[in-house]
Design an enzyme around this catalytic site. Structure first.
Site, PDB file in Angstrom:
ATOM      1  N   SER A  41       0.854  -1.191   0.000  1.00 55.59           N
ATOM      2  CA  SER A  41       0.000   0.000   0.000  1.00 55.59           C
ATOM      3  C   SER A  41       0.885   1.234   0.000  1.00 55.59           C
ATOM      4  CB  SER A  41      -0.931  -0.028   1.215  1.00 55.59           C
ATOM      5  OG  SER A  41      -1.944   0.936   1.080  1.00 55.59           O
ATOM      6  N   ASN A  42       0.352   2.372   0.385  1.00 56.16           N
ATOM      7  CA  ASN A  42       1.165   3.594   0.439  1.00 56.16           C
ATOM      8  C   ASN A  42       0.676   4.492   1.559  1.00 56.16           C
ATOM      9  OD1 ASN A  42      -0.973   5.399  -0.678  1.00 56.16           O
ATOM     10  ND2 ASN A  42      -0.728   4.040  -2.434  1.00 56.16           N
TER      11      ASN A  42
END
Ligand code: CTP
Length: 230
Positions: A41-42
């Site tokens: 993810s980020n």
């Protein structure tokens, strides 16, 4: 009292608004599962997209918010769609795109996903581990290729760590956008923060740098420009 109401009504009518306009906003990160307990993810918090959704509601728009997994709660909107992966985000946007006047892609979709999803937890060993990743769809690029009768105004964001303006201009062109909002990085900007600093880039126009401000105030300024484009 009658006079008071009628005069305030007429002054309100002159104010810029999104009444009758359908606004599709995406927010937050996406998650690409590696195995049942790990994902890619980020750092996106969803705050910018949520602030835009809230401001668009205030301005009288009908807002559909497509949100990835965030730790803060989304604002009250007309339609809320929750997604996890970039593929799910793409499908949701594709489904909604013909029904909206404006698309604002504030989400930060993961650009890669594991080529293979493991059904069981990957056990640790003493060896290094290599993950095979494959690209996810570039949603804006794909959407701008779709031939719909009525094309909405399409707005993207750009997050760059170098050559901001040049890279954002390239994205504006490649993704065929009406406007791109370049996030400046640094303290009090972009990820997680309640404040942000952005530069607005539109085709054939000089970049417009907005000052560091709350994401709520920046949203009002951005929607003001969007209303002008509409
Ligand atoms: N975006 C998208 N689909 C993706 C990735 C990004 O539609 N798979 C959108 C984002 O929502 C944003 C814009 O494209 O509005 C730019 O996103 P950004 O992460 O800055 O750029 P990328 O296109 O992912 O390119 P790069 O990571 O190489 O900078």
């Amino acid at each position: 009292i009658k006079n008071h109401f009628s005069s305030s009504k007429s002054s309100k009518a002159k104010k810029k608004s999104l009444t009758g306009k359908k606004i599709l906003i995406t927010a937050g990160p996406t998650r690409e599962q590696i195995d049942p307990v790990r994902f890619i993810s980020n750092n996106s918090s969803g705050k910018m997209g949520f602030a835009l959704a809230e401001a668009a509601i205030e301005l009288g728009g009908e807002v559909t918010l497509v949100s990835g997994p965030t730790s803060i709660s989304p604002p009250k909107v007309n339609h809320l769609i929750s997604i996890q992966t970039t593929d799910e985000l793409y499908n949701a946007v594709k489904k909604q795109i013909t029904k909206c006047d404006v698309l604002i892609m504030a989400a930060a979709p993961a650009d890669f996903k594991p080529a293979e999803k493991k059904n069981n937890k990957i056990k640790k060993t003493d060896n290094t581990l290599s993950l095979n990743l494959e690209p996810t769809p570039d949603i804006l690029k794909e959407i701008s290729k779709l031939s719909t009768k009525k094309k909405p105004i399409i707005i993207g964001f750009a997050l760059e760590t170098e050559n901001g303006i040049a890279n954002a201009k390239k994205k504006l062109k490649e993704k065929n956008l009406d406007m791109i909002i370049l996030n400046q990085t640094g303290k009090g900007r972009a990820f997680e923060s309640d404040t942000n600093q952005v530069t607005v880039i539109r085709p054939k126009m000089r970049p417009l740098e907005l000052e560091l401000d709350s994401k709520a105030n920046i949203s009002v300024k951005l929607l003001d420009i969007i209303i002008d484009i509409l």
